[in-house]
Design a protein around this motif. Sequence first.
Motif, PDB file in Angstrom:
ATOM      1  N   MET A  29     104.364  25.550 -26.555  1.00 39.73           N
ATOM      2  CA  MET A  29     103.543  26.470 -27.293  1.00 39.73           C
ATOM      3  C   MET A  29     102.470  27.230 -26.018  1.00 39.73           C
ATOM      4  O   MET A  29     102.002  26.536 -25.219  1.00 39.73           O
ATOM      5  CB  MET A  29     102.626  25.797 -28.470  1.00 39.73           C
ATOM      6  N   SER A  30     101.959  28.151 -26.269  1.00 41.99           N
ATOM      7  CA  SER A  30     101.191  28.929 -25.493  1.00 41.99           C
ATOM      8  C   SER A  30      99.668  28.800 -25.969  1.00 41.99           C
ATOM      9  O   SER A  30      99.746  28.543 -27.122  1.00 41.99           O
ATOM     10  CB  SER A  30     101.436  30.449 -25.090  1.00 41.99           C
ATOM     11  N   LEU A  31      98.801  28.969 -25.039  1.00 40.51           N
ATOM     12  CA  LEU A  31      97.218  28.744 -25.717  1.00 40.51           C
ATOM     13  C   LEU A  31      97.055  29.827 -26.822  1.00 40.51           C
ATOM     14  O   LEU A  31      97.415  30.807 -26.632  1.00 40.51           O
ATOM     15  CB  LEU A  31      96.478  28.747 -24.558  1.00 40.51           C
ATOM     16  N   GLY A  32      96.715  29.243 -27.870  1.00 37.27           N
ATOM     17  CA  GLY A  32      96.227  30.146 -28.882  1.00 37.27           C
ATOM     18  C   GLY A  32      97.310  30.129 -29.853  1.00 37.27           C
ATOM     19  O   GLY A  32      96.988  30.826 -31.165  1.00 37.27           O
ATOM     20  N   GLN A  33      98.471  29.843 -29.493  1.00 37.89           N
ATOM     21  CA  GLN A  33      99.331  30.051 -30.702  1.00 37.89           C
ATOM     22  C   GLN A  33      99.378  28.943 -31.678  1.00 37.89           C
ATOM     23  O   GLN A  33      99.075  27.832 -31.583  1.00 37.89           O
ATOM     24  CB  GLN A  33     100.955  29.797 -29.676  1.00 37.89           C
ATOM     25  N   GLU A  34     100.103  29.604 -32.679  1.00 45.08           N
ATOM     26  CA  GLU A  34      99.702  28.880 -34.270  1.00 45.08           C
ATOM     27  C   GLU A  34     100.877  28.897 -34.963  1.00 45.08           C
ATOM     28  O   GLU A  34     101.786  29.717 -34.958  1.00 45.08           O
ATOM     29  CB  GLU A  34      98.474  29.408 -35.113  1.00 45.08           C
ATOM     30  N   TYR A  35     101.060  27.988 -36.013  1.00 44.92           N
ATOM     31  CA  TYR A  35     102.079  27.724 -36.909  1.00 44.92           C
ATOM     32  C   TYR A  35     101.367  27.356 -38.049  1.00 44.92           C
ATOM     33  O   TYR A  35     100.661  26.328 -38.160  1.00 44.92           O
ATOM     34  CB  TYR A  35     103.097  26.628 -36.430  1.00 44.92           C
ATOM     35  N   ARG A  36     101.431  28.353 -39.300  1.00 43.40           N
ATOM     36  CA  ARG A  36     100.642  28.105 -40.346  1.00 43.40           C
ATOM     37  C   ARG A  36     101.711  27.003 -41.386  1.00 43.40           C
ATOM     38  O   ARG A  36     102.835  27.307 -41.631  1.00 43.40           O
ATOM     39  CB  ARG A  36     100.486  29.296 -41.183  1.00 43.40           C
ATOM     40  N   ILE A  37     101.123  25.906 -41.440  1.00 48.38           N
ATOM     41  CA  ILE A  37     101.892  24.871 -42.388  1.00 48.38           C
ATOM     42  C   ILE A  37     101.732  25.113 -43.801  1.00 48.38           C
ATOM     43  O   ILE A  37     102.564  25.037 -44.560  1.00 48.38           O
ATOM     44  CB  ILE A  37     101.527  23.469 -41.608  1.00 48.38           C
ATOM     45  N   ILE A  38     100.572  25.140 -44.198  1.00 47.80           N
ATOM     46  CA  ILE A  38     100.187  25.237 -45.630  1.00 47.80           C
ATOM     47  C   ILE A  38      99.378  26.561 -45.591  1.00 47.80           C
ATOM     48  O   ILE A  38      97.934  26.437 -45.479  1.00 47.80           O
ATOM     49  CB  ILE A  38      99.579  24.092 -46.210  1.00 47.80           C
ATOM     50  N   GLY A  39      99.768  27.829 -45.767  1.00 45.79           N
ATOM     51  CA  GLY A  39      98.973  28.706 -45.916  1.00 45.79           C
ATOM     52  C   GLY A  39      98.100  29.041 -44.754  1.00 45.79           C
ATOM     53  O   GLY A  39      98.415  28.837 -43.524  1.00 45.79           O
ATOM     54  N   ASP A  40      96.732  29.262 -45.334  1.00 47.77           N
ATOM     55  CA  ASP A  40      95.483  29.139 -44.307  1.00 47.77           C
ATOM     56  C   ASP A  40      94.638  28.131 -44.232  1.00 47.77           C
ATOM     57  O   ASP A  40      93.766  28.048 -43.695  1.00 47.77           O
ATOM     58  CB  ASP A  40      94.509  30.683 -44.637  1.00 47.77           C
ATOM     59  N   TRP A  41      95.168  26.791 -44.743  1.00 48.16           N
ATOM     60  CA  TRP A  41      94.536  25.770 -44.968  1.00 48.16           C
ATOM     61  C   TRP A  41      94.807  24.764 -43.921  1.00 48.16           C
ATOM     62  O   TRP A  41      94.196  23.839 -43.562  1.00 48.16           O
ATOM     63  CB  TRP A  41      94.623  25.162 -46.278  1.00 48.16           C
ATOM     64  N   PHE A  42      96.269  24.916 -43.403  1.00 46.46           N
ATOM     65  CA  PHE A  42      96.603  23.719 -42.483  1.00 46.46           C
ATOM     66  C   PHE A  42      97.233  24.372 -41.417  1.00 46.46           C
ATOM     67  O   PHE A  42      98.478  25.075 -41.684  1.00 46.46           O
ATOM     68  CB  PHE A  42      97.582  22.732 -43.116  1.00 46.46           C
ATOM     69  N   ILE A  43      96.739  24.369 -40.211  1.00 48.82           N
ATOM     70  CA  ILE A  43      97.359  25.203 -39.079  1.00 48.82           C
ATOM     71  C   ILE A  43      97.528  24.442 -38.015  1.00 48.82           C
ATOM     72  O   ILE A  43      96.498  23.505 -37.601  1.00 48.82           O
ATOM     73  CB  ILE A  43      96.497  26.425 -38.670  1.00 48.82           C
ATOM     74  N   ILE A  44      98.703  24.627 -37.251  1.00 50.11           N
ATOM     75  CA  ILE A  44      98.903  23.952 -35.918  1.00 50.11           C
ATOM     76  C   ILE A  44      98.489  24.822 -35.032  1.00 50.11           C
ATOM     77  O   ILE A  44      99.097  26.122 -34.937  1.00 50.11           O
ATOM     78  CB  ILE A  44     100.328  23.614 -35.790  1.00 50.11           C
ATOM     79  N   HIS A  45      97.430  24.852 -34.330  1.00 46.02           N
ATOM     80  CA  HIS A  45      96.529  25.863 -33.530  1.00 46.02           C
ATOM     81  C   HIS A  45      96.549  25.031 -31.839  1.00 46.02           C
ATOM     82  O   HIS A  45      95.679  24.127 -31.949  1.00 46.02           O
ATOM     83  CB  HIS A  45      95.291  26.350 -34.011  1.00 46.02           C
TER      84      HIS A  45
END
Length: 216
Positions: A29-45
């Motif tokens: 992952m690059s800095l600031g990249q995200e994966y939304r696991i559960i909508g907007d509540w649980f994010i891999i950032h």
Amino acid sequence: MKAYTKPFLAVILVLFADQVLKFWIKLNMSLGQEYRIIGDWFIIHFTENNGMAFGMEFGGEAGKLILTLFRITAVCAIGYGVVHLVKHKYHRGLILNVALIFAGALGNIIDSTFYGLLFSESSYFQPAKLLPPEGGYSSLFHGKVVDMFYFPLIQGNFPQWFPIWSGEDFIFFRPVFNIADAAISVGVIAILVFQKRYFKEEKKEESYPHSEVIEE
């Protein structure tokens, strides 16, 4: 030796999960990249910090070195504490929670001590590389701690009548953290919640000190 088994396993599991996830984040992952696991509540950032848990900062390069050395001293003291608690047969829950704190502290020490040597600089355009030919992004004790868990459970605005932050945006829970941070938090909170149970026997012993029995 059986008394050491569960604390040892807890430390190994936390360290393994923490470092495997951090390595994957750095290399994929690059800095600031995200994966939304559960909508907007649980994010891999993916983010990094130079300081303490949950992204808090501490005083530049000199502060970074002081903080890392302090962490190493603290984790040695906590490790000694775990051994002391086991030897003196303290409550198993207390021992396990102190072991979690030890594992979390050690996990973040690995980042701040060695990651500067192991990885190239992470950027907003590409992931880092492991053991780059040109060397790592920093020196020993000057690595950055990798964070990734982000739980913005509640988002909104402070009402106009609210002091200081009137009308400003707020997010709960804003800090980005990692498995090591979570282990430390769980250990500390559990000790605070169950302290009466953990220290019950010790308090009883203090209330009834040993007395000599004189036989006639």
